[in-house]
Scaffold this active site. Structure first.
Site, mmCIF file in Angstrom:
data_model
loop_
_atom_site.group_PDB
_atom_site.id
_atom_site.type_symbol
_atom_site.label_atom_id
_atom_site.label_comp_id
_atom_site.label_asym_id
_atom_site.label_seq_id
_atom_site.Cartn_x
_atom_site.Cartn_y
_atom_site.Cartn_z
ATOM 1 C CB THR A 10 -0.915 0.037 1.230
ATOM 2 O OG1 THR A 10 -0.106 0.030 2.415
ATOM 3 C CG2 THR A 10 -1.860 -1.142 1.242
ATOM 4 C CE LYS A 11 3.735 2.104 4.641
ATOM 5 N NZ LYS A 11 2.789 1.063 5.036
ATOM 6 C CG ASN A 12 3.337 7.168 -1.894
ATOM 7 O OD1 ASN A 12 2.295 6.761 -1.387
ATOM 8 N ND2 ASN A 12 3.580 8.458 -2.056
#
Length: 390
Positions: free
Chosen positions: A194-196
């Site tokens: 879910t991180k950039n």
């Protein structure tokens, strides 16, 4: 512009990893095939190359891959020899891993309050909590925006205390043009999907300015073993595998474009919500952007006062609009820490934020039409609430 809502209207997901990944599918397959054919599933060349590329991206001389962002934080404290009797200052308004790394080593978390606008840790709260037992400070760069890291490092330097940056949500962010992960003794990044910069599984990396400290991090991440079967310290087994590194190298090439898309989405939300007449003390607060910060928008966080946050979230869910609360229970109120001898000197902004924040979808491939649908749904909630109050 408004889109009418019907039963057949598609929902808007909080996150769509497949949609974001789809344009790079061929690049992923090529990179993964090379790893498969090499047989070097651990310690492959992609790991070293990713470390070098992240070091360059964060303008930091050294980077050390590990198995997760949680391990990155733990390794940083282990390399500092944090132990029972030590205190580590950390915000309570954060993800669990920012605090569990402290308690796992027997040290005491000391909870600082946050700034009510950015939700990042308040430097003056940190300053008020320092004692002779303070062994480290962990500022969290929350939601993609750096904390006031220059002031935090100044305070820490006055007391000769190391700073470990929790930049799990903030790769690519900067403060006064200096990247996250470049300020402290170590920077800790997560590659959770879910991180950039998200992988296809778990992964993490640490950055460090000092080569000796980076080498110590690498030692602790490999069972404290050097040479093989000779253990200098009791470390952990925390490796970034080559498949993940290969995927992340592809995504790193596209990270700036993804951040730009997130920024466009954030600005559009703020414009649409403002044009809808929803922004104000009695309805919604939109995210505050520190003018000194490069915000990479891992999250778009609304402030919903008046005890209406949960009702708004339920309203959005009924309309198939994804949302999330980061974070509904601050760390000092978590059940697992009630027997831990933590301390603080007041956390009113932390507790208020936990009761009022709501995060909307902001992933790069989110469309304008989807954002309009989100804002229309938020608008309908307040229209209904206002009619009921009339």
């Amino acid at each position: 512009m408004s889109l009418a809502m019907t039963d057949s209207t598609p929902g808007v997901p909080l996150l769509d990893v497949n949609r974001d990944n789809a344009p790079h599918r061929d690049e992923f397959l090529e990179a993964l095939t090379e790893v498969l054919d090499s047989g070097r599933f651990l310690f492959g060349p992609d790991v070293t190359e990713l470390e070098n590329e992240v070091a360059a991206y964060t303008q930091t001389p050294n980077a050390v891959g590990c198995a997760s962002g949680s391990d990155a934080l733990l390794l940083a404290l282990m390399a500092l020899d944090i132990k029972a009797g030590d205190e580590v200052i950390v915000p309570s308004f954060t993800f669990f891993a920012s605090v569990s790394c402290i308690t796992r080593l027997g040290a005491t978390p000391v909870f600082a309050d946050i700034c009510p606008d950015t939700y990042n840790v308040d430097p003056e709260s940190i300053a008020s909590l320092i004692t002779e037992k303070t062994a480290a400070i962990i500022p969290v760069h929350l939601f993609g925006q750096c904390a006031q890291i220059d002031r935090i490092c100044e305070i820490a330097s006055e007391h000769d205390i190391p700073v470990i940056e929790d930049a799990a949500q903030a790769i690519g962010a900067a403060y006064k043009d200096r990247p996250a992960g470049n300020w402290g003794t170590a920077g800790c990044f997560s590659f959770y999907p879910t991180k950039n910069l998200g992988g296809m599984g778990d992964g993490g990396i640490l950055t460090a300015t000092d080569a000796g400290f980076a080498d110590r991090l690498r030692l602790f991440a490999g069972h404290g073993m050097r040479p093989r079967y000779y253990h200098q310290v009791v470390g952990i087994n925390s490796r970034l595998d080559t498949f993940q590194a290969a995927v992340l190298r592809v995504k790193l090439r596209h990270l700036d474009a993804a951040v730009e898309a997130r920024t466009i989405n954030a600005n559009r939300y703020t414009r649409l919500l403002t044009e809808a007449g929803l922004v104000g003390d009695d309805q919604l607060g939109t995210p505050y952007h520190d003018s000194n910060a490069r915000h990479v928008w891992n999250q778009y966080t609304l402030r919903v006062p008046g005890g209406r946050r949960d009702a708004l979230r339920a309203h959005l869910s009924e309309r198939k609009i994804g949302s999330e609360i980061y974070y509904p229970v601050p760390m000092h109120q978590q059940e697992c820490f009630q027997d831990v001898p933590f301390r603080h000197d007041g956390l009113k902004h932390t507790e208020a934020a936990s009761a009022e924040v709501l995060n909307l979808p902001i992933f790069p491939s989110l469309t304008e039409a989807e954002q309009i649908r989100v804002v229309d749904s938020v608008t309908s909630f307040f229209q209904q609430a206002n009619r009921a109050a009339a």
